[in-house]
Design a protein around this motif. Structure first.
Motif, PDB file in Angstrom:
ATOM      1  N   ARG A 195      40.336  49.741  61.981  1.00 37.55           N
ATOM      2  CA  ARG A 195      41.091  50.193  60.815  1.00 37.55           C
ATOM      3  C   ARG A 195      40.395  49.850  59.498  1.00 37.55           C
ATOM      4  N   PHE A 196      39.427  48.971  59.545  1.00 33.36           N
ATOM      5  CA  PHE A 196      38.758  48.522  58.320  1.00 33.36           C
ATOM      6  C   PHE A 196      37.468  49.306  58.099  1.00 33.36           C
ATOM      7  N   THR A 197      37.624  50.564  57.703  1.00 33.11           N
ATOM      8  CA  THR A 197      36.457  51.351  57.308  1.00 33.11           C
ATOM      9  C   THR A 197      35.946  50.804  55.982  1.00 33.11           C
ATOM     10  N   LYS A 198      34.752  51.222  55.582  1.00 34.75           N
ATOM     11  CA  LYS A 198      34.205  50.781  54.303  1.00 34.75           C
ATOM     12  C   LYS A 198      35.114  51.203  53.149  1.00 34.75           C
ATOM     13  N   ALA A 199      35.660  52.412  53.224  1.00 34.76           N
ATOM     14  CA  ALA A 199      36.546  52.901  52.171  1.00 34.76           C
ATOM     15  C   ALA A 199      37.822  52.061  52.119  1.00 34.76           C
ATOM     16  N   LYS A 200      38.370  51.727  53.285  1.00 38.68           N
ATOM     17  CA  LYS A 200      39.580  50.912  53.329  1.00 38.68           C
ATOM     18  C   LYS A 200      39.303  49.498  52.826  1.00 38.68           C
ATOM     19  N   ALA A 201      38.146  48.957  53.186  1.00 42.97           N
ATOM     20  CA  ALA A 201      37.782  47.618  52.720  1.00 42.97           C
ATOM     21  C   ALA A 201      37.652  47.591  51.208  1.00 42.97           C
ATOM     22  N   LYS A 202      37.102  48.644  50.618  1.00 47.95           N
ATOM     23  CA  LYS A 202      36.974  48.703  49.158  1.00 47.95           C
ATOM     24  C   LYS A 202      38.359  48.760  48.508  1.00 47.95           C
ATOM     25  N   GLU A 203      39.244  49.565  49.091  1.00 42.96           N
ATOM     26  CA  GLU A 203      40.615  49.664  48.572  1.00 42.96           C
ATOM     27  C   GLU A 203      41.323  48.314  48.662  1.00 42.96           C
ATOM     28  N   TYR A 204      41.238  47.675  49.827  1.00 41.02           N
ATOM     29  CA  TYR A 204      41.881  46.385  50.017  1.00 41.02           C
ATOM     30  C   TYR A 204      41.213  45.299  49.182  1.00 41.02           C
ATOM     31  N   GLY A 205      39.906  45.438  48.975  1.00 39.11           N
ATOM     32  CA  GLY A 205      39.199  44.462  48.157  1.00 39.11           C
ATOM     33  C   GLY A 205      39.771  44.385  46.759  1.00 39.11           C
ATOM     34  N   GLN A 206      40.046  45.545  46.157  1.00 39.90           N
ATOM     35  CA  GLN A 206      40.619  45.548  44.818  1.00 39.90           C
ATOM     36  C   GLN A 206      42.047  45.006  44.828  1.00 39.90           C
ATOM     37  N   LEU A 207      42.790  45.341  45.879  1.00 38.66           N
ATOM     38  CA  LEU A 207      44.157  44.826  46.004  1.00 38.66           C
ATOM     39  C   LEU A 207      44.179  43.303  46.098  1.00 38.66           C
ATOM     40  N   VAL A 208      43.300  42.741  46.924  1.00 38.50           N
ATOM     41  CA  VAL A 208      43.317  41.297  47.115  1.00 38.50           C
ATOM     42  C   VAL A 208      42.811  40.577  45.872  1.00 38.50           C
ATOM     43  N   VAL A 209      41.860  41.181  45.150  1.00 42.98           N
ATOM     44  CA  VAL A 209      41.378  40.593  43.890  1.00 42.98           C
ATOM     45  C   VAL A 209      42.518  40.549  42.870  1.00 42.98           C
ATOM     46  N   ASN A 210      43.220  41.654  42.716  1.00 44.17           N
ATOM     47  CA  ASN A 210      44.315  41.709  41.740  1.00 44.17           C
ATOM     48  C   ASN A 210      45.419  40.712  42.082  1.00 44.17           C
ATOM     49  N   THR A 211      45.741  40.619  43.371  1.00 44.85           N
ATOM     50  CA  THR A 211      46.807  39.701  43.787  1.00 44.85           C
ATOM     51  C   THR A 211      46.380  38.251  43.605  1.00 44.85           C
ATOM     52  N   ALA A 212      45.145  37.934  44.001  1.00 44.28           N
ATOM     53  CA  ALA A 212      44.644  36.569  43.833  1.00 44.28           C
ATOM     54  C   ALA A 212      44.602  36.183  42.360  1.00 44.28           C
ATOM     55  N   PHE A 213      44.281  37.140  41.494  1.00 47.02           N
ATOM     56  CA  PHE A 213      44.246  36.857  40.057  1.00 47.02           C
ATOM     57  C   PHE A 213      45.645  36.514  39.538  1.00 47.02           C
ATOM     58  N   MET A 214      46.661  37.231  39.999  1.00 49.07           N
ATOM     59  CA  MET A 214      48.022  36.946  39.543  1.00 49.07           C
ATOM     60  C   MET A 214      48.475  35.561  40.002  1.00 49.07           C
ATOM     61  N   ILE A 215      48.080  35.181  41.216  1.00 48.26           N
ATOM     62  CA  ILE A 215      48.404  33.834  41.697  1.00 48.26           C
ATOM     63  C   ILE A 215      47.663  32.796  40.859  1.00 48.26           C
ATOM     64  N   SER A 216      46.375  33.058  40.591  1.00 48.39           N
ATOM     65  CA  SER A 216      45.587  32.137  39.757  1.00 48.39           C
ATOM     66  C   SER A 216      46.234  31.961  38.392  1.00 48.39           C
ATOM     67  N   ARG A 217      46.686  33.045  37.820  1.00 50.51           N
ATOM     68  CA  ARG A 217      47.347  32.997  36.510  1.00 50.51           C
ATOM     69  C   ARG A 217      48.570  32.093  36.562  1.00 50.51           C
ATOM     70  N   ASP A 218      49.349  32.210  37.646  1.00 53.99           N
ATOM     71  CA  ASP A 218      50.540  31.371  37.777  1.00 53.99           C
ATOM     72  C   ASP A 218      50.186  29.904  38.043  1.00 53.99           C
ATOM     73  N   MET A 219      48.952  29.655  38.515  1.00 53.75           N
ATOM     74  CA  MET A 219      48.488  28.283  38.726  1.00 53.75           C
ATOM     75  C   MET A 219      47.823  27.708  37.480  1.00 53.75           C
ATOM     76  N   GLY A 220      47.822  28.487  36.384  1.00 53.53           N
ATOM     77  CA  GLY A 220      47.294  27.974  35.125  1.00 53.53           C
ATOM     78  C   GLY A 220      45.960  28.530  34.703  1.00 53.53           C
ATOM     79  N   TYR A 221      45.377  29.422  35.504  1.00 51.51           N
ATOM     80  CA  TYR A 221      44.075  30.017  35.183  1.00 51.51           C
ATOM     81  C   TYR A 221      44.240  30.979  34.004  1.00 51.51           C
ATOM     82  N   ARG A 222      43.346  30.881  33.009  1.00 48.87           N
ATOM     83  CA  ARG A 222      43.538  31.647  31.795  1.00 48.87           C
ATOM     84  C   ARG A 222      42.436  32.649  31.460  1.00 48.87           C
ATOM     85  N   LYS A 223      41.398  32.724  32.289  1.00 47.33           N
ATOM     86  CA  LYS A 223      40.340  33.689  32.003  1.00 47.33           C
ATOM     87  C   LYS A 223      40.794  35.096  32.375  1.00 47.33           C
ATOM     88  N   PRO A 224      40.300  36.136  31.669  1.00 50.82           N
ATOM     89  CA  PRO A 224      40.661  37.521  32.025  1.00 50.82           C
ATOM     90  C   PRO A 224      40.133  37.884  33.410  1.00 50.82           C
TER      91      PRO A 224
END
Length: 225
Positions: A193-222
């Motif tokens: 199920r993890f084609t290259k296209a799917k991995a790229k899509e999920y990659g952006q999703l996981v980056v965005n989600t991890a950033f929101m968690i980081s923000r809630d943990m006090g991370y302040r960089k864009p």
């Protein structure tokens, strides 16, 4: 009931003091908890915080992908799963809470190596044998370092069968207020199920989600900085 002699008890207390588990007041000779216990408590508190903060985001990421979502923290030279939502699809990846895995194989492990301070990363790699877990495990350190450079460039790691032959995944780092990596968030599933296209899509999703968690943990960089 078996007792402990005063001399044996004294030796035990002295050993605990030497290890930093206890400290002794030179005036009263009374013992109290030492710095090592406080450090352990701090690590436990941090892991509890990151799990609690991450949980609603993990649930949302699970709803969006229907794949297994896992949260890993670093312990020594290994990563440990502290939270996960398992996919309900017929073919899925099971990430057991408490499972310990190496850092050199798999997307979450590579995220830790990519974002740890260089001296800590070099120390880990110098003391770790890159044992092939599958035929796709990276066992050459130069190749691994090149892969870690790509992780930092892209903001997330990809893995295709590195620690489990039929499992693939993407992972992104979670940072604290100091900008230090404290956890890795992953989306994983069967390689079919993890084609290259799917991995790229999920990659952006996981980056965005991890950033929101980081923000809630006090991370302040864009995002992306």
């Amino acid at each position: 009931m078996v007792g402990i002699s005063s001399s044996a008890s004294g030796r035990i207390m002295q050993s605990l003091r030497d290890l930093g588990i206890l400290i002794q007041d030179p005036s009263t000779q009374h013992y109290s908890l030492g710095s090592r216990v406080l450090t352990w408590a701090g690590v436990y508190s941090t892991n509890l915080d990151i799990r609690n903060v991450s949980l609603p985001y993990i649930q949302e990421l699970y709803r969006a992908t229907q794949e297994t979502i896992s949260l890993y923290v670093l312990e020594g030279k290994e990563r440990v799963c502290v939270e996960r939502f398992e996919s309900q699809q017929n073919v899925r990846i099971v990430a057991r809470i408490g499972r310990r895995l190496p850092l050199y194989a798999g997307s979450a492990g590579k995220v830790f190596l990519a974002y740890l301070p260089a001296d800590r990363r070099d120390e880990i790699l110098a003391s770790t044998e890159l044992i092939p877990l599958t035929s796709k495990t990276i066992t050459d350190k130069e190749s691994l370092l090149a892969d870690l450079n790509s992780v930092r460039k892209n903001g997330y790691a990809e893995s295709y069968g590195e620690w489990l032959l039929d499992a693939s995944g993407v992972a992104a780092p979670i940072f604290d207020e100091r900008g230090c990596i404290i956890a890795a968030l992953t989306i994983s599933g069967p390689s079919q199920r993890f084609t290259k296209a799917k991995a790229k899509e999920y990659g952006q999703l996981v980056v965005n989600t991890a950033f929101m968690i980081s923000r809630d943990m006090g991370y302040r960089k864009p995002l992306g900085k």
